[in-house]
Design a protein around this motif. Structure first.
Motif, short mmCIF file in Angstrom:
data_model
loop_
_atom_site.label_atom_id
_atom_site.label_comp_id
_atom_site.label_asym_id
_atom_site.label_seq_id
_atom_site.Cartn_x
_atom_site.Cartn_y
_atom_site.Cartn_z
N ILE A 86 -14.51 -50.64 -29.96
CA ILE A 86 -14.40 -50.46 -28.52
C ILE A 86 -14.63 -49.00 -28.15
CG2 ILE A 86 -12.89 -50.71 -26.52
CD1 ILE A 86 -13.86 -53.33 -27.91
N GLN A 87 -14.11 -48.09 -28.95
CA GLN A 87 -14.30 -46.66 -28.68
C GLN A 87 -15.78 -46.30 -28.71
OE1 GLN A 87 -12.59 -44.06 -31.64
NE2 GLN A 87 -12.95 -42.22 -30.45
N VAL A 88 -16.51 -46.78 -29.72
CA VAL A 88 -17.94 -46.51 -29.81
C VAL A 88 -18.68 -47.16 -28.65
CG1 VAL A 88 -20.02 -46.94 -31.19
CG2 VAL A 88 -17.93 -46.13 -32.30
N THR A 89 -18.27 -48.35 -28.26
CA THR A 89 -18.89 -49.03 -27.12
C THR A 89 -18.76 -48.20 -25.85
OG1 THR A 89 -18.44 -51.20 -28.09
CG2 THR A 89 -18.90 -51.14 -25.74
N ARG A 90 -17.58 -47.67 -25.61
CA ARG A 90 -17.35 -46.86 -24.41
C ARG A 90 -18.17 -45.58 -24.43
NH1 ARG A 90 -10.79 -47.83 -24.46
NH2 ARG A 90 -10.82 -49.88 -23.42
N GLU A 91 -18.23 -44.94 -25.60
CA GLU A 91 -19.02 -43.71 -25.70
C GLU A 91 -20.50 -43.99 -25.50
OE1 GLU A 91 -20.24 -39.91 -26.03
OE2 GLU A 91 -18.15 -40.57 -25.91
N THR A 92 -20.96 -45.12 -26.00
CA THR A 92 -22.38 -45.48 -25.89
C THR A 92 -22.79 -45.65 -24.43
OG1 THR A 92 -22.27 -46.59 -28.04
CG2 THR A 92 -24.15 -47.11 -26.64
N THR A 93 -21.92 -46.24 -23.63
CA THR A 93 -22.27 -46.53 -22.24
C THR A 93 -22.28 -45.29 -21.36
OG1 THR A 93 -19.95 -47.05 -21.74
CG2 THR A 93 -21.38 -48.89 -22.37
N ARG A 94 -21.91 -44.15 -21.90
CA ARG A 94 -21.91 -42.91 -21.10
C ARG A 94 -23.31 -42.33 -20.92
NH1 ARG A 94 -16.55 -39.78 -23.58
NH2 ARG A 94 -15.02 -41.30 -22.82
N SER A 95 -24.27 -42.86 -21.66
CA SER A 95 -25.63 -42.34 -21.53
C SER A 95 -26.62 -43.50 -21.59
CB SER A 95 -25.94 -41.35 -22.66
OG SER A 95 -27.29 -40.92 -22.60
N VAL A 142 -11.04 -52.91 -34.65
CA VAL A 142 -11.41 -53.36 -33.31
C VAL A 142 -11.38 -52.19 -32.33
CG1 VAL A 142 -10.67 -54.78 -31.36
CG2 VAL A 142 -10.71 -55.75 -33.66
N GLU A 143 -10.34 -51.36 -32.42
CA GLU A 143 -10.21 -50.23 -31.51
C GLU A 143 -11.37 -49.25 -31.66
OE1 GLU A 143 -6.47 -52.24 -32.24
OE2 GLU A 143 -7.91 -51.30 -33.61
N ASP A 144 -11.87 -49.09 -32.88
CA ASP A 144 -12.99 -48.18 -33.10
C ASP A 144 -14.29 -48.74 -32.54
OD1 ASP A 144 -11.47 -46.21 -34.35
OD2 ASP A 144 -11.69 -47.14 -36.32
N TYR A 181 -11.55 -61.91 -35.80
CA TYR A 181 -12.00 -60.55 -35.49
C TYR A 181 -12.79 -60.54 -34.18
CZ TYR A 181 -14.51 -56.09 -36.24
OH TYR A 181 -15.03 -54.83 -36.11
N ILE A 182 -13.65 -61.52 -34.02
CA ILE A 182 -14.46 -61.61 -32.80
C ILE A 182 -13.57 -61.90 -31.60
CG2 ILE A 182 -16.18 -63.04 -31.63
CD1 ILE A 182 -17.62 -63.25 -34.35
N ARG A 183 -12.58 -62.76 -31.77
CA ARG A 183 -11.66 -63.04 -30.65
C ARG A 183 -10.91 -61.78 -30.23
NH1 ARG A 183 -10.75 -67.65 -34.04
NH2 ARG A 183 -11.73 -69.52 -33.15
N GLN A 184 -10.54 -60.96 -31.20
CA GLN A 184 -9.87 -59.70 -30.86
C GLN A 184 -10.80 -58.78 -30.08
OE1 GLN A 184 -7.74 -57.84 -34.23
NE2 GLN A 184 -7.81 -59.83 -35.22
N LEU A 185 -12.07 -58.72 -30.48
CA LEU A 185 -13.03 -57.91 -29.73
C LEU A 185 -13.15 -58.41 -28.29
CD1 LEU A 185 -15.92 -57.57 -32.37
CD2 LEU A 185 -14.47 -55.71 -31.52
N LYS A 186 -13.18 -59.72 -28.13
CA LYS A 186 -13.34 -60.29 -26.79
C LYS A 186 -12.15 -60.00 -25.88
CE LYS A 186 -16.05 -62.92 -25.50
NZ LYS A 186 -17.24 -62.71 -24.64
N GLN A 187 -10.99 -59.76 -26.46
CA GLN A 187 -9.80 -59.45 -25.67
C GLN A 187 -9.89 -58.09 -25.00
OE1 GLN A 187 -6.45 -59.84 -28.33
NE2 GLN A 187 -6.63 -62.07 -28.46
N HIS A 188 -10.81 -57.24 -25.47
CA HIS A 188 -10.91 -55.89 -24.95
C HIS A 188 -11.98 -55.73 -23.88
CE1 HIS A 188 -8.17 -53.70 -27.72
NE2 HIS A 188 -8.40 -54.75 -28.49
#
Length: 247
Positions: free
Chosen positions: A102-111, A98-100, A19-26
Motif C-alpha cells: 500500500i505504501q508503494v502504491t501511494r508513492e507511485t500515484t504521486r507522479s 500488505v502495508e508495504d 493476502y489478496i483479501r487483505q490488500l482489498k481492505q486497504h
C-alpha cells in the motif's frame, strides 16, 4: 479503479487468497493475478481468487517465467483497463507486507511517470545467506558499472506509472532477468526511480521462492555486464520508446 496490483504466481500456497483479501481492505484496487503455468493442485487457489470482487486471473498454459507473466499483465492493463493509471507488482510468496504494498502504491500515484522501488534493508539478521550474497553483489556490481546506487536491485515490489508500461513490454527477458534489464534500461534512459524502504520478510528462509540461487544469479550478473558492454542493444532503444509512446 485507478490502481492495479499485479501478482505473478507459479504454484502459490493457500495463503494467497487471504493476502489478496487483505490488500482489498486497504482500497479499491484492481488485482491482476497471472497463473504462470501452475500445476493442477493449484487450481482451487486460483478459483478462490476469481471469486474475490475486483480480481482477474490471467493464465499461461505453461510456465513462461516471471518476466513473461508481468508482460502479460501489462498488456492486459493497456488493452482492457483504460482507467488504470498506475500499477504495482508484488510477489506471491508473502515476502511483501500488505502495508508495504500500500505504501508503494501511494508513492507511485504521486507522479504520472517513473518507477518506485520498495527496497529492503540488507543488514537485517534474518536474511538468508543466499539472498544476502546475491543482492549485495548485484547492487555493488550495478553501482560500479552504471554509477547509480540502487539499494535493492532485485526487489519484486515495484510501482509503475501507466506511461512506462509500453516500453517495459519491449524489454527483453522472460524470467528474473527481465527485472534487471528493466533497471538497466531505466538508468540508461534517465527514467525517474524513487526508492521506498520496506520490511525485510523471508518466510521459512525463503524456501517458497522459485528463485534459483546459482542459475538465476549468474543470469543476472551476465545481464548487468552485457548491458554495460553492449550499450542499449539488449534493451529498447530511445527511438523505439518514443514511437511506442506516440501510439
Amino acid at each position: 479503479m485507478n490502481q492495479a496490483i499485479i501478482i505473478p504466481a507459479y504454484n502459490p500456497d493457500q495463503n494467497l487468497p487471504d493476502y489478496i483479501r487483505q490488500l482489498k481492505q486497504h482500497g479499491d484496487f484492481g488485482i491482476i493475478v497471472v497463473d504462470d503455468g501452475s500445476t493442477l493442485p493449484s487450481k482451487p487457489i486460483f478459483d478462490s481468487i476469481r471469486g474475490i470482487e475486483g480480481c482477474t486471473v490471467l493464465i499461461h498454459e505453461r510456465n513462461l517465467g516471471k518476466g513473461a507473466a508481468l508482460k502479460t499483465a501489462f498488456r492486459h492493463v493497456l488493452e482492457d483497463c483504460k482507467t488504470v493509471t498506475h500499477v504495482v507488482t508484488a510477489d506471491a510468496d508473502g515476502q511483501h507486507a500488505v502495508e508495504d504494498v500500500i505504501q508503494v502504491t501511494r508513492e507511485t500515484t504521486r507522479s504520472a511517470r517513473g518507477l518506485v522501488f520498495g527496497v529492503r534493508d540488507f543488514v537485517h539478521p534474518a536474511i538468508p545467506g543466499r539472498s544476502l550474497f546475491g543482492n549485495r553483489l548485484t547492487s555493488r556490481l550495478f553501482h560500479m558499472l552504471f554509477g547509480r546506487r540502487i539499494q535493492d536491485t532485485q526487489t519484486g515490489l515495484r510501482g509503475i506509472s501507466r506511461r512506462e508500461l509500453r516500453w517495459l513490454m519491449m524489454i527483453r527477458g522472460n524470467r528474473y532477468d527481465f527485472e534487471m534489464n528493466t533497471l538497466i534500461h531505466a538508468v540508461r534512459e534517465n527514467v525517474e526511480i524513487r526508492e521506498v524502504g520496506i520490511r525485510t520478510i523471508y518466510l521459512d528462509h525463503n524456501s517458497s521462492s522459485h528463485y534459483r540461487p546459482v542459475l538465476d544469479s549468474v543470469r543476472i550478473f551476465l545481464k548487468i555486464i552485457a548491458g554495460y558492454f553492449s550499450g542499449s542493444s539488449l534493451y529498447v532503444k530511445r527511438a523505439e520508446r518514443e514511437l511506442v509512446e506516440e501510439t
